[in-house]
Design a protein around this motif. Structure first.
Motif, PDB file in Angstrom:
ATOM      1  N   GLY A  29      53.803  38.575  48.720  1.00 21.30           N
ATOM      2  CA  GLY A  29      53.899  37.491  49.681  1.00 21.30           C
ATOM      3  C   GLY A  29      52.624  37.271  50.479  1.00 21.30           C
ATOM      4  N   GLN A  30      51.488  37.594  49.878  1.00 21.75           N
ATOM      5  CA  GLN A  30      50.205  37.366  50.537  1.00 21.75           C
ATOM      6  C   GLN A  30      49.166  36.995  49.481  1.00 21.75           C
ATOM      7  OE1 GLN A  30      48.761  40.852  52.518  1.00 21.75           O
ATOM      8  NE2 GLN A  30      48.677  42.085  50.689  1.00 21.75           N
ATOM      9  N   PRO A  31      48.105  36.329  49.880  1.00 22.63           N
ATOM     10  CA  PRO A  31      47.089  35.938  48.898  1.00 22.63           C
ATOM     11  C   PRO A  31      46.417  37.151  48.256  1.00 22.63           C
ATOM     12  CG  PRO A  31      46.761  34.795  50.986  1.00 22.63           C
ATOM     13  CD  PRO A  31      47.802  35.839  51.220  1.00 22.63           C
ATOM     14  N   VAL A  32      46.168  37.043  46.974  1.00 20.45           N
ATOM     15  CA  VAL A  32      45.401  38.043  46.241  1.00 20.45           C
ATOM     16  C   VAL A  32      44.243  37.285  45.601  1.00 20.45           C
ATOM     17  CG1 VAL A  32      45.405  39.712  44.348  1.00 20.45           C
ATOM     18  CG2 VAL A  32      47.421  39.501  45.824  1.00 20.45           C
ATOM     19  N   LEU A  33      43.047  37.531  46.102  1.00 21.31           N
ATOM     20  CA  LEU A  33      41.858  36.837  45.635  1.00 21.31           C
ATOM     21  C   LEU A  33      41.285  37.560  44.420  1.00 21.31           C
ATOM     22  CD1 LEU A  33      39.543  34.766  45.983  1.00 21.31           C
ATOM     23  CD2 LEU A  33      38.448  36.453  47.467  1.00 21.31           C
ATOM     24  N   ALA A  34      41.228  36.874  43.283  1.00 20.39           N
ATOM     25  CA  ALA A  34      40.631  37.425  42.064  1.00 20.39           C
ATOM     26  C   ALA A  34      39.201  36.925  41.965  1.00 20.39           C
ATOM     27  CB  ALA A  34      41.424  36.997  40.838  1.00 20.39           C
ATOM     28  N   GLU A  35      38.259  37.861  41.816  1.00 21.30           N
ATOM     29  CA  GLU A  35      36.839  37.512  41.759  1.00 21.30           C
ATOM     30  C   GLU A  35      36.187  38.198  40.564  1.00 21.30           C
ATOM     31  OE1 GLU A  35      32.743  38.273  44.292  1.00 21.30           O
ATOM     32  OE2 GLU A  35      34.651  38.748  45.203  1.00 21.30           O
ATOM     33  N   ASN A  36      35.489  37.420  39.752  1.00 25.24           N
ATOM     34  CA  ASN A  36      34.756  37.982  38.614  1.00 25.24           C
ATOM     35  C   ASN A  36      33.418  38.520  39.097  1.00 25.24           C
ATOM     36  OD1 ASN A  36      36.424  35.519  37.473  1.00 25.24           O
ATOM     37  ND2 ASN A  36      36.216  37.041  35.859  1.00 25.24           N
ATOM     38  N   ARG A  37      33.124  39.775  38.737  1.00 25.34           N
ATOM     39  CA  ARG A  37      31.818  40.394  38.990  1.00 25.34           C
ATOM     40  C   ARG A  37      31.386  41.028  37.681  1.00 25.34           C
ATOM     41  NH1 ARG A  37      30.446  40.722  44.546  1.00 25.34           N
ATOM     42  NH2 ARG A  37      28.475  41.485  43.697  1.00 25.34           N
ATOM     43  N   ALA A  38      30.933  40.195  36.767  1.00 21.41           N
ATOM     44  CA  ALA A  38      30.638  40.609  35.402  1.00 21.41           C
ATOM     45  C   ALA A  38      29.219  41.157  35.260  1.00 21.41           C
ATOM     46  CB  ALA A  38      30.809  39.414  34.464  1.00 21.41           C
ATOM     47  N   GLY A  39      29.031  41.926  34.193  1.00 25.53           N
ATOM     48  CA  GLY A  39      27.709  42.399  33.812  1.00 25.53           C
ATOM     49  C   GLY A  39      27.663  43.889  33.586  1.00 25.53           C
ATOM     50  N   ALA A  40      26.717  44.296  32.750  1.00 23.72           N
ATOM     51  CA  ALA A  40      26.455  45.714  32.461  1.00 23.72           C
ATOM     52  C   ALA A  40      27.717  46.442  31.995  1.00 23.72           C
ATOM     53  CB  ALA A  40      25.828  46.402  33.664  1.00 23.72           C
ATOM     54  N   GLY A  41      28.473  45.800  31.105  1.00 24.90           N
ATOM     55  CA  GLY A  41      29.656  46.446  30.547  1.00 24.90           C
ATOM     56  C   GLY A  41      30.728  46.766  31.568  1.00 24.90           C
ATOM     57  N   GLY A  42      30.808  45.979  32.611  1.00 26.25           N
ATOM     58  CA  GLY A  42      31.827  46.189  33.637  1.00 26.25           C
ATOM     59  C   GLY A  42      31.362  47.058  34.790  1.00 26.25           C
ATOM     60  N   SER A  43      30.162  47.631  34.698  1.00 24.27           N
ATOM     61  CA  SER A  43      29.726  48.554  35.748  1.00 24.27           C
ATOM     62  C   SER A  43      29.321  47.850  37.043  1.00 24.27           C
ATOM     63  CB  SER A  43      28.599  49.467  35.249  1.00 24.27           C
ATOM     64  OG  SER A  43      27.463  48.731  34.899  1.00 24.27           O
ATOM     65  N   ILE A  44      28.974  46.564  36.982  1.00 29.27           N
ATOM     66  CA  ILE A  44      28.653  45.840  38.217  1.00 29.27           C
ATOM     67  C   ILE A  44      29.911  45.696  39.073  1.00 29.27           C
ATOM     68  CG2 ILE A  44      27.947  43.599  39.167  1.00 29.27           C
ATOM     69  CD1 ILE A  44      25.892  43.459  36.887  1.00 29.27           C
ATOM     70  N   GLY A  45      31.001  45.255  38.455  1.00 31.49           N
ATOM     71  CA  GLY A  45      32.262  45.148  39.193  1.00 31.49           C
ATOM     72  C   GLY A  45      32.770  46.500  39.654  1.00 31.49           C
TER      73      GLY A  45
END
Length: 107
Positions: A29-45
């Motif tokens: 019942g609350q916002p869930v913000l999805a943000e892409n932080r791509a790069g370096a095989g997932g290690s940036i995110g």
């Protein structure tokens, strides 16, 4: 709530991450913000989440790259085993090898 998706928009990890984020938003019942932080095989995110406040409000949605990256990269800015807590596997995706007909030689 903030969900970091460690791959590009439109990738299979992104699709799963956005579906899960939407469902979590409905359940909680609350916002869930999805943000892409791509790069370096997932290690940036992964690094973004590792450096986030340990308050449970930042989640990481990654692929199996999370477990493979320590073997691929000489050093990472986080410790895969110590800086994260696994919550739940979200999906299983098969890998396939496909070639044009007649291009595969049998020996």
């Amino acid at each position: 709530m903030h969900v970091i998706i460690s791959f590009t928009p439109g990738s299979s990890t992104d699709i799963v991450g956005r579906i899960v984020s939407q469902k979590l938003s409905e359940i909680w019942g609350q916002p869930v913000l999805a943000e892409n932080r791509a790069g370096a095989g997932g290690s940036i995110g992964s690094n973004v989440v590792a450096k986030a406040a340990p308050d449970g409000y930042t989640l990481l949605i990654n692929s199996n790259a999370h477990t493979v990256n320590p073997a691929i990269y000489a050093s990472l800015p986080y410790d895969t085993l110590k800086d994260f807590i696994d919550v739940v596997p979200l999906s299983v995706q098969p890998n396939v090898l496909i070639v044009t007909q007649g291009r595969l030689t049998r020996t």
